[in-house]
Design an enzyme around this catalytic site. Sequence first.
Site, PDB file in Angstrom:
ATOM      1  N   GLY A  13       0.206  -1.113   5.026  1.00 46.80           N
ATOM      2  CA  GLY A  13      -1.218  -0.441   5.099  1.00 46.80           C
ATOM      3  C   GLY A  13      -1.068   0.887   5.379  1.00 46.80           C
ATOM      4  O   GLY A  13      -2.168   1.421   5.844  1.00 46.80           O
ATOM      5  N   ASN A  15      -0.709   3.583   3.782  1.00 49.31           N
ATOM      6  CA  ASN A  15      -1.612   4.587   2.970  1.00 49.31           C
ATOM      7  C   ASN A  15      -3.072   4.258   2.959  1.00 49.31           C
ATOM      8  O   ASN A  15      -4.058   5.165   3.155  1.00 49.31           O
ATOM      9  CB  ASN A  15      -1.105   4.320   1.356  1.00 49.31           C
ATOM     10  CG  ASN A  15       0.235   5.034   1.156  1.00 49.31           C
ATOM     11  OD1 ASN A  15       0.024   6.204   0.955  1.00 49.31           O
ATOM     12  ND2 ASN A  15       1.142   4.331   1.178  1.00 49.31           N
ATOM     13  N   ARG A  94       2.292  -6.948  -6.616  1.00 48.97           N
ATOM     14  CA  ARG A  94       2.139  -7.730  -7.882  1.00 48.97           C
ATOM     15  C   ARG A  94       1.758  -6.885  -9.013  1.00 48.97           C
ATOM     16  O   ARG A  94       0.850  -6.058  -8.798  1.00 48.97           O
ATOM     17  CB  ARG A  94       1.407  -8.846  -7.567  1.00 48.97           C
ATOM     18  CG  ARG A  94       1.958  -9.893  -6.835  1.00 48.97           C
ATOM     19  CD  ARG A  94       0.814 -10.955  -6.307  1.00 48.97           C
ATOM     20  NE  ARG A  94       1.197 -11.674  -5.128  1.00 48.97           N
ATOM     21  CZ  ARG A  94       2.041 -12.856  -5.068  1.00 48.97           C
ATOM     22  NH1 ARG A  94       2.444 -13.408  -6.237  1.00 48.97           N
ATOM     23  NH2 ARG A  94       2.498 -13.230  -3.873  1.00 48.97           N
ATOM     24  N   ASN A 110      -2.192   4.041  -8.450  1.00 48.93           N
ATOM     25  CA  ASN A 110      -1.052   3.327  -7.741  1.00 48.93           C
ATOM     26  C   ASN A 110      -0.297   4.487  -7.196  1.00 48.93           C
ATOM     27  O   ASN A 110      -0.551   5.405  -7.723  1.00 48.93           O
ATOM     28  CB  ASN A 110      -0.221   2.385  -8.464  1.00 48.93           C
ATOM     29  CG  ASN A 110       1.021   1.867  -7.900  1.00 48.93           C
ATOM     30  OD1 ASN A 110       0.618   1.293  -6.600  1.00 48.93           O
ATOM     31  ND2 ASN A 110       2.226   2.128  -8.272  1.00 48.93           N
ATOM     32  N   HIS A 112       3.444   5.541  -5.939  1.00 42.60           N
ATOM     33  CA  HIS A 112       4.939   5.067  -6.423  1.00 42.60           C
ATOM     34  C   HIS A 112       6.040   5.950  -5.741  1.00 42.60           C
ATOM     35  O   HIS A 112       5.733   7.289  -5.810  1.00 42.60           O
ATOM     36  CB  HIS A 112       5.021   5.060  -7.736  1.00 42.60           C
ATOM     37  CG  HIS A 112       6.354   4.623  -8.038  1.00 42.60           C
ATOM     38  ND1 HIS A 112       7.066   3.290  -8.000  1.00 42.60           N
ATOM     39  CD2 HIS A 112       7.790   5.126  -8.388  1.00 42.60           C
ATOM     40  CE1 HIS A 112       8.351   2.950  -8.306  1.00 42.60           C
ATOM     41  NE2 HIS A 112       8.718   4.096  -8.331  1.00 42.60           N
TER      42      HIS A 112
HETATM   43  C1  GRF Z   1       4.619   2.724  -0.462  1.00 37.00           C
HETATM   44  O1  GRF Z   1       5.662   3.315   0.066  1.00 37.00           O
HETATM   45  C2  GRF Z   1       4.166   2.953  -1.902  1.00 37.00           C
HETATM   46  O2  GRF Z   1       4.858   3.820  -2.324  1.00 37.00           O
HETATM   47  C3  GRF Z   1       4.656   1.544  -2.444  1.00 37.00           C
HETATM   48  O3  GRF Z   1       4.442   0.748  -1.634  1.00 37.00           O
HETATM   49  C4  GRF Z   1       4.385   1.259  -0.293  1.00 37.00           C
HETATM   50  C5  GRF Z   1       3.249   0.755   0.574  1.00 37.00           C
HETATM   51  O4  GRF Z   1       3.471   1.141   2.091  1.00 37.00           O
HETATM   52  N1  GRF Z   1       3.912   1.419  -3.418  1.00 37.00           N
HETATM   53  P1  GRF Z   1       2.153   1.085   3.089  1.00 37.00           P
HETATM   54  O5  GRF Z   1       1.959  -0.424   2.710  1.00 37.00           O
HETATM   55  O6  GRF Z   1       1.075   1.811   2.520  1.00 37.00           O
HETATM   56  O7  GRF Z   1       2.562   1.395   4.359  1.00 37.00           O
END
Ligand code: GRF
Length: 190
Positions: A13, A15, A94, A110, A112
């Site tokens: 989490g 982000n 998912r 999303n 990535h």
């Molecule tokens: C991130 O590196 C993102 O690019 C990928 O999943 C990871 C999530 O990290 N889709 P976090 O849970 O936000 O730390």
Amino acid sequence: MALRLGILGSGKGSNCRAILERIRDGSLDAEARIVVSDFGDAPILEIAREFGVPHAHVAPGNFRTILEPAAEQELVRTLQRADVELVVLAGFMRVLKAPMLQAFPQRIINIHPSLLPKFPGLAAWKQALAAGEKVTGCTVHYVDAGIDSGMILGQREVPIMPNDTPETLHARIQIAERELYPEVIGCLAV
Ligand code: GRF
């Protein structure tokens, strides 16, 4: 009017935290209506608690890479009840199918960890290292029925250093992610 977000994640989490911090300090004009995870004990739900954001666990059912159809319908209802306008995938592991894509057309984004269209799929930072790239990065894109294939909304480049390991590179990409994601959401909020 603040953009009403539903944030979905399976794990750490970081982000989600970056987005909630930017909302709290007033630099992102959005409102986190709910945080949802497919894991009941995911740290992202703890973060929601810490920020006083409503949160929910949707049990995924027996499949590994998608939600069972009934679970995906439950996710749709959970987000609709929370009056979510934009679904923000933040490490949600998912693949979303028709129930979510139809309920939120062009309303799911999303992040990535590569410069798409290069290196879609899992562990994109490892793919970039293995390919001998000098630069990689992260991409925010709309979610469609493909894997990491939707329209690109924003990207940030990250250099690859000669002595990088998968861990050091992923950490550097994540720093860029935490800047890029709130910035792109801010652009969608206007
Ligand atoms: C991130 O590196 C993102 O690019 C990928 O999943 C990871 C999530 O990290 N889709 P976090 O849970 O936000 O730390």
